[in-house]
Design an enzyme around this catalytic site. Structure first.
Site, PDB file in Angstrom:
ATOM      1  N   GLU A   1       0.745  -1.201  -0.157  1.00  0.00           N
ATOM      2  CA  GLU A   1       0.053  -0.164   0.060  1.00  0.00           C
ATOM      3  C   GLU A   1       0.859   1.253   0.081  1.00  0.00           C
ATOM      4  O   GLU A   1       0.680   2.001   0.816  1.00  0.00           O
ATOM      5  CB  GLU A   1      -0.865   0.162   1.137  1.00  0.00           C
ATOM      6  CG  GLU A   1      -1.867  -1.060   1.009  1.00  0.00           C
ATOM      7  CD  GLU A   1      -2.782  -1.343   2.287  1.00  0.00           C
ATOM      8  OE1 GLU A   1      -4.028  -1.649   2.024  1.00  0.00           O
ATOM      9  OE2 GLU A   1      -2.460  -0.893   3.363  1.00  0.00           O
TER      10      GLU A   1
ATOM     11  N   GLU B   1      -4.325 -10.107   0.473  1.00  0.00           N
ATOM     12  CA  GLU B   1      -5.277  -9.960   1.622  1.00  0.00           C
ATOM     13  C   GLU B   1      -6.617 -10.371   1.226  1.00  0.00           C
ATOM     14  O   GLU B   1      -7.284  -9.670  -0.076  1.00  0.00           O
ATOM     15  CB  GLU B   1      -5.072  -8.761   2.319  1.00  0.00           C
ATOM     16  CG  GLU B   1      -3.811  -8.428   2.952  1.00  0.00           C
ATOM     17  CD  GLU B   1      -3.714  -6.768   3.336  1.00  0.00           C
ATOM     18  OE1 GLU B   1      -4.778  -6.293   3.523  1.00  0.00           O
ATOM     19  OE2 GLU B   1      -2.670  -6.281   3.396  1.00  0.00           O
TER      20      GLU B   1
END
Length: 1022
Positions: free
Chosen positions: A484, A548
């Site tokens: 991220e 994820e």
């Protein structure tokens, strides 16, 4: 670093490294993105010293070496809120620290009484009015930047004299200067990889003083914006180790398989020897198998010179090598010996070696040539000490993962403690190692640090250090560039560098999406439909593996089966990693002595930056106690799955989902148990079934007695022989099938035990009284229930709690429109109103008293869809005194199940209590549900109470708290017992989904918004 590596790095980065001194002289190094370190030893694999070759590779065994010294323990500690107030010359040996406190190293200082633990997710905690600062990389706050000053003494053993001594700090957040005996060694920025200094020339013969000045925030904090508690201090081991003057500086093992048949081992070894020597010596290696037998050996002489010696051994083949995989973590031992001119061993080191391949082959992720499914989880480092995790806790983590069919762990979002890698090598867990890079707080757009080449030095340093320290671990099958942080030139260059030095593993990066700098399409939290859309494309060359998915926050993990229906049927969709392994919460005691779990915002003043309990999304709690959804993961991840082809002869089709294991290593246990708990038949079998193969077997004919309405064929698997993590009694897989019996057999409801009477309220239409021989059984009226205390997912689901509360389903009233009473039945037409007086629907309740003393309640509900856009449940609820605390039921259990998370529940007769049915999630929420219930009974110790059944399987929960309290409480210490238990009998209840981060409840698991009827029978019993 040898010249070859150095040239490669400069070539790929294409930049000039600007020293910190070239920047504004007024700014300290911790305010510069270029100041990644000073005077550090070049990154390398661990070259820990060993006493005996037999100790090499054993997790943690190097700590027993006489040439290893731990500096963990009590250090003198001084803490200030402002750097200007720090003791500026505390590193001087003459400085008096008698008035300083002791602190534990390793351990974050916020967990030892200093400063404030802050939990945020996507933002920088210092980018807040509380710290009078707005993000402005590379600058961080000055006046509010806490500084911890650490000191301790140590004595060097006499037999270290004349040898080289290295000081290693495995991790400290976020920036530190370090001194020994008053001399500045250097500094480090980057908290999750080891930093080392050669301290040979600064040591005293007697007492030595080490000092570390640690800053909470630094420019490096801009790359450490992970979803975790923002903590500070020395959080990993500090230690010394000693080598001879000429020493093994680094080595790289190539342990792979031939790409033709993946049967023969390919072994290559490069070693860097540094340091001066007065005479020629040699470097030799021995590769030993598990029995200790040497299978490869070689020796190369080293010229006597002070420069680096880069030595490449000839590549060798090993026929029929025992390959390493998560199922068979076969390890060989590499022994490296540095010898002097007389052949005496001067240095002994090495590691465990696993022969395996990891590659993208024909668009699929393969281990040892076999496409595998990633049954993974993410794992943050967390304990009650902060981010310091003990070896015992790591051992507990890996055992739980292995027991619950997890085969891969992603080190989110940074390299972890070195002991974790040794455990994964030894016990078999695939690993994604991830660089300590996340600049989430800068977003993914133009401001992203991924696009700012002035940050390339920092990106490259973190990537390179991750690789160099861990390159020899067989468990690492994928490298990750970070998390991220957007995408841009910096991640393109780190990808290029990694691919240039390591051809043996894929490299992934989620934010690269479908750009070139990721070998795996690893987008997070994509829905099942998005995965299907991807694999339906004709132009794809990369597998889809979610880095994820299935956000396990609170009562969660609904819809896992739907993901795995795709993964098991679409070759290019190869699984994913659950977020997350462990709740990041801390156990605290309130002023009344009650313990509770804390989360973001629970420390510091009001208004402190916080993202609430978003840190509590583990499959296990912070003490490693499994949440109910871990059992669902275990069930869906299991590697042996059966389907029932024909009930009459119990013909089963069994699929072996193991990648390398034959089913003959497992024992099949089966039994047929009736709905009355009687075991009719049972047996065991051992089957021969190759990996990925299917086998059909018939267990034999079965005829159920006429007194059985249904029976259950239970299939269970255990290991034939125990493994280090799973013994031969642990159930590794199971399935259950319903065998229909005599549907005309009488209901489960018991016979009449006394005189029953009931009362219906003429204003509300509710059942307000139900007595047995004059004794009241109800504590509150039986009413319609459409709401549940919101789960974390409910609060974020577009079809969840916001809609329920907006419609007022959390506070309903019933208003009789008409009431018709007969001798033994009552019919009530009722309007269902919210607290505003709005009509949310209309209901009909028909109450009928049977000959057996049971009261049947038939309910029909029509929602007003102009107001009601979603419902949590459709059923009845009431409360009873908590003297009624003995529960038995026939349904799925004995764990919590919901309609979209019920694969893990087996139908059986269970006995429990309201307290045991209730699960203590960190933030209180709806819990305790059981699905596919045939009947249930709630009694007191004498056996008096109520029996419940329905014409269809129903859902049940009986918990020791009220719904109102459960909805209101934010911590478990706020839960007060009021002398009653809450009963829910549901015809329908929505699933739990994963909407906190990912898809909400799937449409098929929502409560239909239409006219529906259901019935429950309440039978008083003694």
């Amino acid at each position: 670093m040898n010249l070859k590596k150095r040239f490669c790095l400069i070539l790929l980065t294409g930049i000039t490294i600007i020293p910190a001194t070239a920047q504004k002289l007024l700014l300290p190094e911790w305010q510069s993105q270029y100041a990644v370190g000073l005077n550090k030893v070049a990154p390398h694999t661990y070259v820990w010293p060993y006493v005996n070759a037999s100790d090499i590779g054993k997790p943690g065994e190097y700590e027993r070496s006489p040439y290893y010294m731990s500096l963990n323990g009590k250090w003198k500690f001084h803490w200030v809120k402002n750097p200007d107030n720090r003791p500026k010359d505390f590193y001087q040996p003459s400085y008096y620290t008698g008035g300083w406190a002791d602190t534990n190293v390793p351990g974050n200082w916020e967990r030892q009484g200093y400063g404030t633990a802050i939990y945020v997710n996507e933002t920088y905690e210092f980018d807040d009015k509380m710290f009078h600062f707005k993000k402005n990389p590379p600058l961080v706050p000055f006046e509010e930047n806490e500084v911890g000053s650490y000191r301790r003494t140590f004595n060097i053993p006499a037999d270290w004299k004349g040898r080289r001594v290295v000081l290693c700090c495995e991790g400290a957040t976020s920036f530190y200067y370090i001194w020994v005996n008053g001399k500045l060694l250097g500094y480090n920025q980057g908290s999750k990889t080891a930093a080392e200094w050669d301290i040979t020339d600064v040591l005293n013969e007697g007492e030595n003083v080490i000092a570390m000045e640690v800053y909470r925030w630094s420019s490096g904090s801009y790359l450490e914006c992970q979803d975790m508690w923002r903590l500070s201090g020395i959080e990993r081991d500090v230690y010394l180790y000693s080598t001879p003057k000429q020493y093994i500086a680094d080595y790289k093992v190539d342990a792979s398989l031939d790409k033709d048949k993946y049967k023969n081992g390919v072994f290559g070894l490069e070693v860097t020897v540094e340091g001066p020597s007065t005479a020629s010596g040699s470097i030799s290696y021995t590769l030993k198998d598990i029995s200790g037998k040497a299978i490869l050996q070689d020796n190369i002489n080293i010229k006597s010179r002070g420069l680096s010696n880069f030595i490449v051994f000839d590549e060798k083949k090993i026929p029929e090598v025992k390959a390493w995989s998560a199922e068979y973590p076969n390890l060989y031992t590499l022994v490296l010996e540095l010898k002097d001119a007389q052949g005496k061993v001067t240095e002994l080191t090495g590691c465990e070696v696993g022969f395996r391949t990891s590659e993208i082959k024909d668009g699929r992720f393969c281990i040892n040539g076999v496409p595998i499914l990633v049954k993974g989880t993410n794992r943050h480092e967390h304990s009650q000490m902060g981010r310091t995790v003990s070896k015992e806790l790591m051992e507990q983590d890996i055992k739980l993962m292995k027991q619950h069919n997890i085969n891969l762990v992603r080190n989110s979002h940074y390299p972890t403690h070195p002991y974790w890698y040794q455990l994964c090598n030894r016990y078999g867990l695939y690993m994604i190692d991830e660089a300590n890079i996340e600049s989430h707080g800068m977003g993914y757009g133009p401001a992203s640090l991924a696009k700012d080449s002035t940050w390339l030095t920092a990106h490259m340093d973190r990537t390179q250090r991750m690789y160099e320290r861990s390159k020899n671990h067989p468990a690492i099958v994928i490298w990750s560039l970070g998390n991220e942080a957007g995408n841009g030139i910096n991640f393109e260059r780190t990808y290029d560098w990694l691919k240039s030095v390591d051809q043996s593993r894929p490299v992934q990066y989620e934010r690269a999406e479908l750009n070139y700098n990721t070998d795996i399409y690893c987008r997070m939290y994509r829905s099942v439909d998005e995965i299907k859309d991807y694999v339906a494309r004709k132009d794809i060359t990369r597998p889809f593996i979610l880095c994820e998915y299935l956000h396990a926050m609170g009562n969660s993990c609904g819809g896992l089966k739907e993901y795995w229906d795709v993964f098991e049927n679409e070759p290019m969709a190869q699984g994913g990693n659950v977020w997350d392994w462990v709740d990041q919460s801390f156990r605290e005691i309130d002023k009344d002595g009650k313990w509770y779990w804390t989360y973001g915002g629970d420390y510091g003043p009001e208004g402190i930056p916080s993202f609430g309990n978003f840190c509590c999304n583990g499959l296990v709690n912070a003490d490693r106690e499994p949440h109910p959804h871990l059992l669902e993961v275990k069930k869906v991840y299991q590697n042996i799955k059966a389907t029932l082809l024909t009930p009459k002869n119990m013909k089963l089709r069994i699929k072996n989902w193991y990648d390398f294991s034959n089913l003959n290593e497992y024992v099949l246990h089966w039994n047929i148990t009736t709905d009355q708990g009687e075991k009719l038949m049972e047996g065991t079998k051992v089957l021969d079934c190759e990996p990925h193969a299917i086998i059909d077997i018939a267990l034999g004919n079965v005829k159920l007695p006429d007194t059985v309405r249904e029976a259950y064929l239970n299939i269970s698997w255990t290991r034939k022989e125990p493994s280090p993590m799973i013994d031969d009694t642990w159930e590794v897989a199971y399935d259950q099938f319903i065998l229909p019996g005599n549907k005309n057999f009488v209901t489960y409801c018991p016979q009449k035990t006394g005189e029953t009477a009931f009362v219906i309220d003429k204003k509300t239409g509710s059942l307000t009284s139900l007595t047995l021989d004059g004794k009241e059984l109800l504590a509150t009226p039986v009413t319609l229930s459409l709401f549940r205390p919101a789960t974390d997912n409910d609060n974020r689901d577009k079809n969840g709690a916001k809609l329920w509360r907006k419609a007022g389903l959390d506070n309903l009233m019933q208003k009789v429109v008409s009431l018709k009473e007969d001798v033994e039945s009552t019919t009530a037409q009722v309007e269902i109103l919210n607290a505003k007086g709005q009509k949310v629907g209309q209901a009909e309740f028909i109450y009928a008293l049977g000959k057996n003393g049971a009261v049947k309640v038939r309910t029909t509900f029509q929602p007003d869809t102009t107001i009601v856009k979603s419902m949590a449940r459709l059923g009845l609820t009431f409360r009873m005194n908590d003297t009624f605390n003995d529960i038995s039921y026939l349904g799925r259990g004995d764990n919590e199940t919901y309609i979209d998370r019920d694969q893990s529940g087996k139908i059986s007769i269970y006995r429990t209590t309201p307290e045991r049915m209730f699960h203590y999630y960190v933030a209180p929420q709806s819990t305790g549900n059981r699905t596919d219930v045939r009947w249930a009974k709630l009694t007191d110790q004498s056996g008096e109470g109520l029996f419940f059944e329905s014409n269809l399987p129903f859902q049940l929960s009986i918990i020791p708290f009220s719904d109102v309290l459960l909805e209101k409480a934010r911590h478990i210490n706020e839960l007060e017992r009021d002398g009653m238990v809450t009963v829910h009998l549901d015809a329908k209840q929505a699933g739990v989904g994963t909407a906190t981060c990912g898809p909400g409840v799937l449409p098929q698991y929502l409560v239909p918004l239409k006219k529906q009827s259901f019935e429950f029978t309440l039978c008083p019993v003694k």
